[in-house]
Design a protein around this motif. Structure first.
Motif, short mmCIF file in Angstrom:
data_model
loop_
_atom_site.label_atom_id
_atom_site.label_comp_id
_atom_site.label_asym_id
_atom_site.label_seq_id
_atom_site.Cartn_x
_atom_site.Cartn_y
_atom_site.Cartn_z
N THR A 1 1.93 16.52 7.00
CA THR A 1 1.87 15.48 5.99
C THR A 1 2.84 14.32 6.22
O THR A 1 3.69 14.27 6.65
CB THR A 1 1.78 15.87 4.53
N PHE A 2 1.79 12.90 6.19
CA PHE A 2 2.53 11.80 6.24
C PHE A 2 2.53 10.86 5.12
O PHE A 2 2.02 9.83 5.13
CB PHE A 2 2.04 11.08 7.55
N PRO A 3 3.37 10.88 4.12
CA PRO A 3 3.37 9.99 2.88
C PRO A 3 4.03 8.82 3.29
O PRO A 3 5.25 8.91 4.00
CB PRO A 3 4.01 10.84 1.70
N GLY A 4 3.78 7.77 2.89
CA GLY A 4 4.64 6.52 3.30
C GLY A 4 4.20 5.25 2.38
O GLY A 4 3.23 5.20 1.55
N ASN A 5 5.06 4.15 2.41
CA ASN A 5 4.67 3.06 1.79
C ASN A 5 4.97 1.71 2.67
O ASN A 5 5.71 1.93 3.42
CB ASN A 5 5.81 2.66 0.47
N GLN A 6 4.04 0.94 2.43
CA GLN A 6 4.02 -0.54 3.31
C GLN A 6 3.85 -1.86 2.59
O GLN A 6 3.02 -1.84 1.73
CB GLN A 6 2.77 -0.10 4.30
N ALA A 7 4.79 -2.88 2.89
CA ALA A 7 4.53 -3.85 2.44
C ALA A 7 4.42 -4.93 3.65
O ALA A 7 5.01 -4.83 4.59
CB ALA A 7 5.85 -4.15 1.54
N SER B 1 0.95 -1.31 -0.01
CA SER B 1 0.20 -0.15 0.04
C SER B 1 1.00 1.27 -0.12
O SER B 1 1.92 1.25 0.57
CB SER B 1 -0.85 0.15 1.13
N HIS B 2 0.46 2.18 -0.64
CA HIS B 2 0.78 3.57 -0.77
C HIS B 2 -0.19 4.59 0.00
O HIS B 2 -1.30 4.50 -0.31
CB HIS B 2 1.37 3.94 -2.12
N ARG B 3 0.29 5.24 1.04
CA ARG B 3 -0.68 6.07 1.66
C ARG B 3 -0.16 7.30 2.25
O ARG B 3 1.05 7.68 2.17
CB ARG B 3 -0.72 5.37 3.10
N ASN B 4 -1.06 8.38 2.01
CA ASN B 4 -0.82 9.73 2.65
C ASN B 4 -1.79 10.36 3.12
O ASN B 4 -3.07 9.97 2.98
CB ASN B 4 -0.56 10.53 1.27
N THR B 5 -1.75 11.19 4.20
CA THR B 5 -2.48 12.12 4.99
C THR B 5 -2.02 13.02 5.64
O THR B 5 -0.80 13.31 5.38
CB THR B 5 -2.97 10.79 6.09
#
Length: 801
Positions: free
Chosen positions: A296-302, A269-273
């Motif tokens: 802001t908190f952009p990030g990638n999760q696996a 997932s790629h998330r940003n908030t």
């Protein structure tokens, strides 16, 4: 204690209203080789009155338990995936308490047969509530969102999960406590795909079998494992969009080959908030500090989950599961700080702080579980060993630009690194003794090693120096040894369970930089537990039961709460631990009532001594500077009640609604002055489902909180309403879901704190309103049991192509 005793006596008196004498009957389902059939659905209908229907599912021993009226005829129907339907007539005579039946396997593949099962969203099982997450998973992007949507659970903006009281719940995964911070646990739940969860167990007053540290209750997330239904799986992808966008994709596989089962989950997932916090704090009679922070908190999760299960023989079963999650998190913060004169509104200082963080962390979780069946009555011996490793590395760049007065900008860098090793070993024995007595006992040992190394540098012009105020290094280890024993006995419609838990705690902290603040904590405590259940009678043919539970628990301060080294947030705020912080103890009493294993009402009280909480104090040397710390403030008496109800299905429509009220009464000292603080808050929650046709469902869920409270912060009214619509295609193998979270953008609040010398108010909001699309495709050759009817819709269809 007198009130609790009186309440228990009232519950016992209600038992005389029982309409007829009942007998406990256990039904055991097995294969021809005597292997138990787990998760089979059993439906019992009273032949004299067909409106009286009982439903249950078999446990790990293939047993389901009922209370039947003596000397009446019943019709029993048992169904399970991969087996032929079994129909038998039974009679509760009292001569035989266990009825054994053998189910025949069904080798014919009926890939297009759909059986709608009567399975509730929530049901009461002794002292815990079992939640079936399937209908919520269809409209969620992660396990974290499932937690947010379960009726009765409240997840705050920091990721804490609350059940009945003001202390956050302890999070378990597969029965293992996650010894991590709130932010770390939230990251793991956000990386878990929603369809990887088999069930969620909610224990507001967990028994002596569980760690005594869960004063806020326990939420146990049980992940799916390989099931004996052949090769199956699902693939899903989706996105949602608020001010920023999230995207995700994943696949889940299950396989069974004889005695070996396996599963594999993959998710990316790629998330940003974003989050915005505005705070105004008056620090003197004529001056106030205003801060406006936007992050802001952009990030990638696996995420990768893998597991194997092997049935060695009829008695031995071995399971291995492993999970690996990797998170790449970035954040960018802009914080404007203004100090102004109140009488003239003159701006005295104005500066802008910017912070950019780039971090990555990964967690490795591995566990081995062995189970030995001692007999066919449910006696078993289980052993579980697990190892968790968590590593986090973060680089920061920060800068302060001074607008007024005009001075040279200041900046710097930070290098934050920590890792955590956690090992747990546990063995438990459950033995069914004569005279309907169950003995449970076990041992547990945990060891945790946490290391942190943080280095900060400040830069003024071209000159760079070590920032002593922020740089620190410390090691912390913790070992807890526990033993417990508890007995339970069933006497007619009355169930008693009592036990105690002994825990030995050893905590050792050693700070190396900037100074030695070593400490040691060694203590041994005893934690009693008692659980009572009594059948009250029947309403419209459904059994009503009452429960009374008492539990003592402990909340231990973690090292971060004890470390006195200051950790600066900005030039006006820093954090510091309190090395003299004492653990807090809570005694909980709760009475609740359920109908047909559906919880409907509960009332309880928590007595907490030496309560410690996050507090804010002003620096006596410079009132414009405040610091956050933890302190023991005295005692708190919290009273709560919870109500949950549902309207019977009206063909296509059903809804469940509930409410919970909490009233806190603090008495103690704050800044060496008497503290008296009382506040009550309401939380309302609901779930609606409407079936447009055979393939289309609309669901609506949400909560609303009146006069909320978080520590000593008073919150304004806020809530959250989510709307979802899903439709099935391709013989119900493909499901497409449209969703909108926080429809009216009400999940934001104003806050106020007025304690001691602190007088502040502010506003907090995030990227909570989102529109999303989710696509899931199920595949595999098997007989399917769909569970899209969580609120007991009657069987409306049975189709075969």
């Amino acid at each position: 204690m007198k009130k609790a005793t009186l309440l228990f006596c009232l519950l016992l008196c209600c038992s005389f209203f029982s309409l007829a004498q009942t007998l406990p009957i256990s039904i055991q389902l097995t294969e021809s080789n005597q292997s138990p059939i787990i998760g089979a659905t059993i439906r019992i209908v009273n032949c004299a009155d067909t409106t009286k229907i009982l439903n249950s599912t078999t446990d790990t021993s293939g047993i389901a338990r009922f209370n039947l009226v003596a000397n009446q005829q019943y019709s029993m129907t048992a169904t399970s995936v991969g087996y032929k339907t079994l129909t038998k007539g039974i009679n509760a005579t009292g001569r035989q308490s266990v009825l054994k039946f053998v189910m025949e396997t069904d080798n014919q593949l009926l890939g297009d047969v759909v059986v709608t099962a009567r399975k509730p969203l929530m049901q009461q099982e002794d002292d815990k509530t079992i939640v079936d997450p399937e209908p919520i998973a269809n409209t969620s992007t992660s396990a974290y969102e499932i937690m947010e949507k379960i009726p009765g659970l409240f997840v705050d903006q920091d990721g804490n999960i609350y059940l009945s009281n003001s202390s956050p719940a302890t999070i378990y995964i597969n029965g293992r406590e996650q010894k991590m911070s709130t932010a770390d646990i939230a990251a793991i739940l956000k990386s878990l795909p929603p369809n990887s969860i088999e069930k969620v167990e909610i224990m507001r007053t967990p028994s002596a079998k569980y760690d005594a540290s869960g004063s806020g209750g326990v939420v146990n997330v049980i992940l799916k494992k390989g099931v004996k239904i052949g090769f199956t799986g699902s693939a899903n992808a989706g996105m949602n969009q608020g001010r920023y966008g999230n995207q995700f994709i994943g696949i889940s596989l299950n396989n069974s080959s004889g005695k070996l089962t396996s599963f594999l989950n993959l998710n990316y997932s790629h998330r940003n908030t974003f989050e915005q916090i505005q705070t105004t704090r008056r620090f003197s009679a004529d001056k106030e500090l205003f801060q406006n922070a936007y992050t802001t908190f952009p990030g990638n999760q696996a995420y990768v989950g893998f597991g194997l299960g092997y049935e060695v023989n009829k008695k031995w079963e071995l399971n291995y599961d492993a999970r690996l999650s990797y998170n790449q998190n970035n954040s960018s913060s802009n914080n404007e700080s203004i100090i102004r004169q109140l009488n003239s509104l003159e701006v005295l200082t104005n500066n802008i702080n910017t912070t950019n963080s780039k971090g990555n962390n990964y967690a490795i979780n591995q566990g081995i579980n062995a189970r030995y069946k001692l007999d066919t009555l449910g006696s078993e011996w289980t052993t579980d060993i697990s190892y968790n490793y968590f590593n986090n590395q973060t680089d920061q760049i920060f800068n302060t630009a001074y607008v007024l007065p005009t001075v040279s900008a200041m900046g710097g860098t930070g290098d934050i690194g920590n890792n955590r090793n956690f090992v747990a070993a546990q063995t438990d024995v459950k033995y069914k003794l004569p005279h309907k007595i169950t003995l449970e006992t076990g041992l547990k040992a945990t060891y945790q090693l946490f290391k942190s190394n943080t280095a900060y540098f400040t830069k003024i012009g071209e000159q760079q120096n070590i920032d002593i105020s922020r740089t620190n290094q410390f090691n912390y280890n913790e070992s807890i040894y526990a033993a417990y024993v508890q007995l339970s006995k069933t006497i007619g419609g009355f169930i008693l369970k009592a036990g105690t838990r002994l825990e030995n705690t050893n905590m050792n902290g050693h700070q190396l930089i900037p100074s030695d603040t070593s400490f040691k904590v060694k203590r041994t405590d005893l934690f009693p537990y008692i659980y009572l259940s009594q059948k009250l009678g029947k309403i419209a043919g459904y059994e009503m039961r009452a429960y009374l539970v008492h539990r003592k628990s402990i909340t231990r301060p973690v090292y971060e709460y004890l470390n006195p080294s200051p950790r600066f947030i900005d030039q006006y705020l820093y954090e510091a631990g309190n090395p003299s912080l004492r653990p807090q103890f809570t005694n909980n009493f709760e009475a609740n009532i359920s109908i047909e294993d559906r919880p409907i009402f509960a009332i309880g009280r928590n007595y907490t001594q030496d309560i410690f909480t996050n507090v804010i104090y002003q620096n006596p040397d410079n009132p414009s500077i405040a610091y956050r710390t933890y302190d023991n403030l005295g005692r708190n008496k919290e009273t709560y009640f919870r109500l949950l109800g549902a309207v019977p299905p009206i063909y296509r429509y059903f809804f469940v609604a509930g409410a919970q009220f909490n009233y806190n009464d603090y008495n103690g000292l704050y800044e060496n002055a008497p503290l008296s603080f009382q506040r009550g808050s309401w939380t309302f929650f609901t779930f609606h489902q409407f079936k447009l046709d055979k393939l289309t469902n609309i669901s609506l869920n949400g909560f609303f909180r009146l006069k909320g409270q978080q520590q000593f912060y008073e919150l304004s009214n806020f809530g959250n309403l989510n709307l979802n619509i899903n439709r099935q295609f391709l013989n119900k193998k493909l499901m497409i879901t449209l969703s909108m979270n926080d429809v009216f953008y009400t999940n934001k609040n104003h806050f106020t704190i007025n304690q001691g010398s602190i007088s502040a108010f502010g506003f907090r909001q995030g990227d909570t309103r989102r529109v999303g699309l989710n696509v899931r495709y199920n595949f595999g050759f098997r007989k399917r049991e769909e569970r899209n009817n969580p609120f007991n819709f009657e069987n409306l269809e049975r189709s075969s192509n």
